[in-house]
Design a protein around this motif. Structure first.
Motif, PDB file in Angstrom:
ATOM      1  N   MET A   1       0.841  -1.197   0.000  1.00  0.00           N
ATOM      2  CA  MET A   1       0.000   0.000   0.000  1.00  0.00           C
ATOM      3  C   MET A   1       0.884   1.258   0.000  1.00  0.00           C
ATOM      4  SD  MET A   1      -3.229   0.786   2.500  1.00  0.00           S
ATOM      5  CE  MET A   1      -2.371   1.830   3.667  1.00  0.00           C
ATOM      6  N   GLU A   2       0.513   2.231  -0.835  1.00  0.00           N
ATOM      7  CA  GLU A   2       1.312   3.444  -0.926  1.00  0.00           C
ATOM      8  C   GLU A   2       1.139   4.281   0.341  1.00  0.00           C
ATOM      9  OE1 GLU A   2       2.223   7.036  -4.121  1.00  0.00           O
ATOM     10  OE2 GLU A   2       0.536   5.690  -4.459  1.00  0.00           O
ATOM     11  N   LYS A   3       2.256   4.804   0.820  1.00  0.00           N
ATOM     12  CA  LYS A   3       2.209   5.637   2.021  1.00  0.00           C
ATOM     13  C   LYS A   3       1.513   6.962   1.729  1.00  0.00           C
ATOM     14  CE  LYS A   3       6.637   4.303   4.164  1.00  0.00           C
ATOM     15  NZ  LYS A   3       7.952   4.870   4.539  1.00  0.00           N
ATOM     16  N   GLU A   4       0.839   7.499   2.743  1.00  0.00           N
ATOM     17  CA  GLU A   4       0.237   8.828   2.608  1.00  0.00           C
ATOM     18  C   GLU A   4       1.350   9.871   2.629  1.00  0.00           C
ATOM     19  OE1 GLU A   4      -3.119  11.590   4.838  1.00  0.00           O
ATOM     20  OE2 GLU A   4      -2.847   9.510   5.490  1.00  0.00           O
ATOM     21  N   LYS A   5       1.247  10.887   1.751  1.00  0.00           N
ATOM     22  CA  LYS A   5       2.337  11.867   1.673  1.00  0.00           C
ATOM     23  C   LYS A   5       2.147  12.989   2.681  1.00  0.00           C
ATOM     24  CE  LYS A   5       0.229  15.580  -0.322  1.00  0.00           C
ATOM     25  NZ  LYS A   5       0.316  17.003   0.044  1.00  0.00           N
ATOM     26  N   PHE A   6       3.253  13.621   3.051  1.00  0.00           N
ATOM     27  CA  PHE A   6       3.211  14.809   3.909  1.00  0.00           C
ATOM     28  C   PHE A   6       4.328  15.743   3.452  1.00  0.00           C
ATOM     29  CE2 PHE A   6       4.025  17.397   7.660  1.00  0.00           C
ATOM     30  CZ  PHE A   6       2.742  17.713   8.077  1.00  0.00           C
ATOM     31  N   TYR A   7       3.933  16.881   2.858  1.00  0.00           N
ATOM     32  CA  TYR A   7       4.900  17.857   2.348  1.00  0.00           C
ATOM     33  C   TYR A   7       4.929  19.049   3.300  1.00  0.00           C
ATOM     34  CZ  TYR A   7       7.013  21.285  -0.915  1.00  0.00           C
ATOM     35  OH  TYR A   7       7.812  22.250  -1.502  1.00  0.00           O
ATOM     36  N   ILE A   8       6.082  19.262   3.938  1.00  0.00           N
ATOM     37  CA  ILE A   8       6.263  20.342   4.905  1.00  0.00           C
ATOM     38  C   ILE A   8       7.402  21.257   4.458  1.00  0.00           C
ATOM     39  CG2 ILE A   8       7.632  18.745   6.361  1.00  0.00           C
ATOM     40  CD1 ILE A   8       6.910  20.443   8.780  1.00  0.00           C
ATOM     41  N   THR A   9       7.199  22.560   4.599  1.00  0.00           N
ATOM     42  CA  THR A   9       8.243  23.517   4.220  1.00  0.00           C
ATOM     43  C   THR A   9       8.491  24.504   5.357  1.00  0.00           C
ATOM     44  OG1 THR A   9       6.789  25.271   3.395  1.00  0.00           O
ATOM     45  CG2 THR A   9       7.319  23.486   1.853  1.00  0.00           C
ATOM     46  N   THR A  10       9.704  25.049   5.374  1.00  0.00           N
ATOM     47  CA  THR A  10       9.986  26.225   6.207  1.00  0.00           C
ATOM     48  C   THR A  10      10.020  27.432   5.273  1.00  0.00           C
ATOM     49  OG1 THR A  10      12.396  26.303   5.892  1.00  0.00           O
ATOM     50  CG2 THR A  10      11.568  24.810   7.595  1.00  0.00           C
ATOM     51  N   ALA A  11       9.959  28.626   5.862  1.00  0.00           N
ATOM     52  CA  ALA A  11      10.277  29.804   5.057  1.00  0.00           C
ATOM     53  C   ALA A  11      11.747  29.679   4.676  1.00  0.00           C
ATOM     54  CB  ALA A  11      10.048  31.068   5.880  1.00  0.00           C
ATOM     55  N   ILE A  12      12.136  30.214   3.514  1.00  0.00           N
ATOM     56  CA  ILE A  12      13.545  30.106   3.145  1.00  0.00           C
ATOM     57  C   ILE A  12      14.313  31.256   3.798  1.00  0.00           C
ATOM     58  CG2 ILE A  12      13.361  28.665   1.097  1.00  0.00           C
ATOM     59  CD1 ILE A  12      13.112  31.147  -0.625  1.00  0.00           C
ATOM     60  N   ALA A  13      15.500  30.926   4.296  1.00  0.00           N
ATOM     61  CA  ALA A  13      16.295  31.882   5.082  1.00  0.00           C
ATOM     62  C   ALA A  13      16.914  32.947   4.176  1.00  0.00           C
ATOM     63  CB  ALA A  13      17.394  31.129   5.829  1.00  0.00           C
ATOM     64  N   TYR A  14      16.812  34.190   4.585  1.00  0.00           N
ATOM     65  CA  TYR A  14      17.368  35.283   3.784  1.00  0.00           C
ATOM     66  C   TYR A  14      18.879  35.308   3.957  1.00  0.00           C
ATOM     67  CZ  TYR A  14      17.196  39.713   1.271  1.00  0.00           C
ATOM     68  OH  TYR A  14      17.357  40.687   0.317  1.00  0.00           O
ATOM     69  N   THR A  15      19.600  35.373   2.830  1.00  0.00           N
ATOM     70  CA  THR A  15      21.069  35.237   2.884  1.00  0.00           C
ATOM     71  C   THR A  15      21.764  36.585   3.090  1.00  0.00           C
ATOM     72  OG1 THR A  15      20.989  35.228   0.481  1.00  0.00           O
ATOM     73  CG2 THR A  15      21.327  33.104   1.550  1.00  0.00           C
ATOM     74  N   SER A  16      21.224  37.397   3.998  1.00  0.00           N
ATOM     75  CA  SER A  16      21.898  38.677   4.271  1.00  0.00           C
ATOM     76  C   SER A  16      22.961  38.505   5.351  1.00  0.00           C
ATOM     77  CB  SER A  16      20.879  39.738   4.693  1.00  0.00           C
ATOM     78  OG  SER A  16      20.139  39.284   5.801  1.00  0.00           O
ATOM     79  N   SER A  17      22.753  37.549   6.276  1.00  0.00           N
ATOM     80  CA  SER A  17      23.735  37.329   7.342  1.00  0.00           C
ATOM     81  C   SER A  17      23.523  35.954   7.969  1.00  0.00           C
ATOM     82  CB  SER A  17      23.617  38.416   8.419  1.00  0.00           C
ATOM     83  OG  SER A  17      22.303  38.438   8.935  1.00  0.00           O
ATOM     84  N   LYS A  18      24.437  35.576   8.840  1.00  0.00           N
ATOM     85  CA  LYS A  18      24.365  34.273   9.512  1.00  0.00           C
ATOM     86  C   LYS A  18      23.120  34.208  10.407  1.00  0.00           C
ATOM     87  CE  LYS A  18      27.020  31.578  12.926  1.00  0.00           C
ATOM     88  NZ  LYS A  18      28.307  31.462  13.629  1.00  0.00           N
ATOM     89  N   PRO A  19      22.341  33.111  10.346  1.00  0.00           N
ATOM     90  CA  PRO A  19      21.142  33.009  11.179  1.00  0.00           C
ATOM     91  C   PRO A  19      21.484  32.871  12.669  1.00  0.00           C
ATOM     92  CG  PRO A  19      21.152  31.357   9.421  1.00  0.00           C
ATOM     93  CD  PRO A  19      22.519  31.943   9.481  1.00  0.00           C
ATOM     94  N   HIS A  20      20.650  33.472  13.517  1.00  0.00           N
ATOM     95  CA  HIS A  20      20.812  33.323  14.969  1.00  0.00           C
ATOM     96  C   HIS A  20      19.835  32.269  15.480  1.00  0.00           C
ATOM     97  CE1 HIS A  20      17.186  35.735  15.395  1.00  0.00           C
ATOM     98  NE2 HIS A  20      17.753  36.775  14.786  1.00  0.00           N
ATOM     99  N   ILE A  21      19.860  32.024  16.776  1.00  0.00           N
ATOM    100  CA  ILE A  21      19.046  30.930  17.327  1.00  0.00           C
ATOM    101  C   ILE A  21      17.545  31.220  17.164  1.00  0.00           C
ATOM    102  CG2 ILE A  21      19.038  31.792  19.724  1.00  0.00           C
ATOM    103  CD1 ILE A  21      19.243  28.082  18.582  1.00  0.00           C
ATOM    104  N   PHE A  46      10.397  17.133   3.138  1.00  0.00           N
ATOM    105  CA  PHE A  46      10.695  18.277   4.015  1.00  0.00           C
ATOM    106  C   PHE A  46      11.646  19.192   3.259  1.00  0.00           C
ATOM    107  CE2 PHE A  46      13.230  19.384   8.158  1.00  0.00           C
ATOM    108  CZ  PHE A  46      12.790  20.697   8.083  1.00  0.00           C
ATOM    109  N   GLN A  47      11.156  20.390   2.927  1.00  0.00           N
ATOM    110  CA  GLN A  47      11.968  21.339   2.141  1.00  0.00           C
ATOM    111  C   GLN A  47      12.283  22.607   2.929  1.00  0.00           C
ATOM    112  OE1 GLN A  47      11.519  21.974  -2.196  1.00  0.00           O
ATOM    113  NE2 GLN A  47      10.975  24.079  -1.681  1.00  0.00           N
ATOM    114  N   THR A  48      13.510  23.045   2.793  1.00  0.00           N
ATOM    115  CA  THR A  48      13.969  24.309   3.374  1.00  0.00           C
ATOM    116  C   THR A  48      14.921  24.931   2.356  1.00  0.00           C
ATOM    117  OG1 THR A  48      15.004  25.293   5.341  1.00  0.00           O
ATOM    118  CG2 THR A  48      15.864  23.159   4.649  1.00  0.00           C
ATOM    119  N   GLY A  49      15.588  26.023   2.700  1.00  0.00           N
ATOM    120  CA  GLY A  49      16.511  26.602   1.727  1.00  0.00           C
ATOM    121  C   GLY A  49      16.790  28.066   1.979  1.00  0.00           C
TER     122      GLY A  49
END
Length: 515
Positions: A1-21, A46-49
């Motif tokens: 049986m095919e697994k049910e899908k779950f697509y989750i994303t974060t907002a993509i991080a802005y590359t202006s500076s190093k991310p903080h906690i 699970f997508q980020t970027g």
């Protein structure tokens, strides 16, 4: 049986500076949800970027004497390093400078233009450079940007605009028909009252005053402005194009969950749904606008000098301790707070005392009293039933909380079982049972119940504290990750090691926090 899908994303991080906690919180949160869905048997994507275009980046690159591409390559590499360091189990990492992304963004822009959603005009407005957003006078807060609180400046330039107002009624109808679309619901109400009811302004979707962006292919003086470029990542990276959609896209879209900060909820529940409507695509099932992790009740910023970085914290306390702290401290709708003091208090009380102490005590007693071999002798007493019931309810409690975006409560329910297990040790007093010859089977039952509590808790902790979970399974010497109490397991060749050594807070503060 095919697994049910779950697509989750974060907002993509802005590359202006190093991310903080504070930036990292969203990624850890999304990772916990993705890991839990995998544990439940979903086919998870699970997508980020990273978000890499815009005027701010062009200016930062110039200051650093680098080309914009060199600058974003450097920051994107650092972001990916931090995501990996914090054990983020992403499946895809998108960059908006990826060639395929840029090409599809051009196609999307052209489609909008050709079907009359976009027109050329001139923008005159109040512009916030850091947020790359135009605002009307009424949207400002005390004359400043409503998102970041910085000064805005008057700006005017030739630009293309998206006719958002054409879709207002459809958007409001969608909200009405899909009450779970936005979590928490207060964020949706805020957007309706502040942006939709006063009348949606047409959205500026191109810029002509700088060139670090995706060129508008039919009008190269313009670059595609941030939101069409950045928001499209959720579909471009899984195989969407205006004329053809890949099998992957057909399988995973619509997204099951977009996880974004409360400060960018507007873009995700007004602009993005309207863009999807214009493309004729289904909307995401849920958008969670999460609260912030603050430093000493204040938003982190370089200018205030109150930034804590994930790698510094992980190197000091360990990756899982920081994951635990972030997930525990931020509520579904309420901001969390972080300081060294608070991290150490939480570390000592929960990780060292509750979790570490329980695992160490239980395995040590099993080794001491039975040479490390424990099976279920099934000499049960009334006191056992509450603990076993809690173990058997744990998966459902965690699942319910995660589905409601109550991640802190999900984690707390695991620690409720661990606390109950520590109390169970005090109630059953294994050290007293060990002294009585006719109580050996009862002692074995007590230790077995404790080992099962630890095993099931460790299975669920794999979503939140993956390294610690693996260490516990290694100490228990089992690979069994089923999520309920098992009557007939056997534990042998166990090995007790300290998971979290207590931290001397006064000594730590003296050595690390003196100016």
């Amino acid at each position: 049986m095919e697994k049910e899908k779950f697509y989750i994303t974060t907002a993509i991080a802005y590359t202006s500076s190093k991310p903080h906690i504070g930036n990292m919180y969203e990624i850890i949160l999304s990772d916990a949800i993705a890991r839990f869905k995998r544990l439940e048997g979903y086919d998870v994507l699970f997508q980020t970027g990273t978000d890499e275009h815009g005027e701010k980046i062009q200016l930062k690159a110039k200051e650093a004497l680098l080309t914009p591409q060199e600058y974003v390559d450097s920051i994107a590499g650092e972001i990916r390093r931090l995501w990996d360091l914090m054990n983020i189990s992403y499946d895809k990492f998108v960059r908006t400078t990826d060639e395929h992304h840029e090409k599809i963004v051009q196609h999307i822009f052209k489609k909008f233009y050709e079907q009359g959603d976009i027109y050329k005009g001139e923008y005159k407005g109040l512009y916030c450079t850091p947020c790359e957003s135009f605002f009307t006078e009424s949207q400002l807060v005390d004359g400043r940007c409503p998102d970041c609180g910085r000064e805005v400046k008057e700006a005017s330039e030739e630009a293309y605009f998206f006719k958002l107002s054409n879709y207002t009624d459809r958007l409001l109808k969608y909200y009405e028909e899909n009450p779970d679309f936005v979590v928490p619901v207060s964020r949706k109400n805020e957007m309706i009252n502040n942006f939709i009811k006063p009348g949606l302004q047409d959205l500026c979707v191109s810029r002509s005053s700088f060139d670090w962006g995706v060129p508008v292919d039919f009008d190269p003086k313009h670059v595609v402005y941030v939101w069409i470029d950045a928001l499209s990542n959720y579909i471009t990276n899984i195989g969407y194009d205006v004329d053809v959609q890949s099998e992957e896209f057909k399988k995973y879209w619509p997204a099951d969950l977009h996880v974004v900060g409360k400060d960018i909820i507007r873009f995700h529940i007004i602009y993005w749904p309207i863009m999807l409507m214009a493309l004729g695509l289904p909307l995401p099932k849920k958008v969670y606008g999460h609260p912030w992790l603050l430093f000493n009740n204040d938003k982190m910023s370089k200018s205030k000098g109150n930034i804590m970085y994930p790698d510094d914290l992980a190197n000091t306390f360990g990756v899982d301790a920081i994951r635990y702290y972030c997930l525990h401290e931020v509520g579904m709708a309420n901001d969390g707070n972080i300081t060294y003091d608070l991290i150490i208090d939480r570390y000592n009380s929960d990780l060292a005392n509750v979790l570490g102490n329980l695992v160490n005590r239980t395995i040590s007693m099993a080794n001491k009293y039975f040479g490390g071999f424990v099976n279920n002798a099934k000499v049960n007493e009334e006191v056992d039933s509450e603990l076993i019931q809690m173990i058997n309810n744990l998966h459902e409690n965690v699942s319910k909380n995660i589905d409601n975006m109550e991640i802190s409560a999900a984690l707390e329910s695991v620690f409720d079982v661990l606390r109950r297990s520590n109390k169970y040790i005090d109630e059953t007093m294994p050290w007293a049972l060990a002294k009585e010859e006719d109580k050996q089977d009862r002692l074995k039952t007590v230790l077995y119940n404790l080992l099962e509590a630890i095993r099931v808790s460790a299975s669920l902790l794999s979503c939140f504290l993956p390294e610690t979970s693996e260490k516990i399974f290694k100490q228990l010497n089992t690979l069994d990750k089923t999520l309920s109490f098992k009557e007939d397991s056997v534990y042998e060749n166990m090995n007790a090691e300290v998971l979290f050594a207590r931290i001397d807070k006064d000594k730590f503060i003296e050595e690390n926090c003196q100016n």
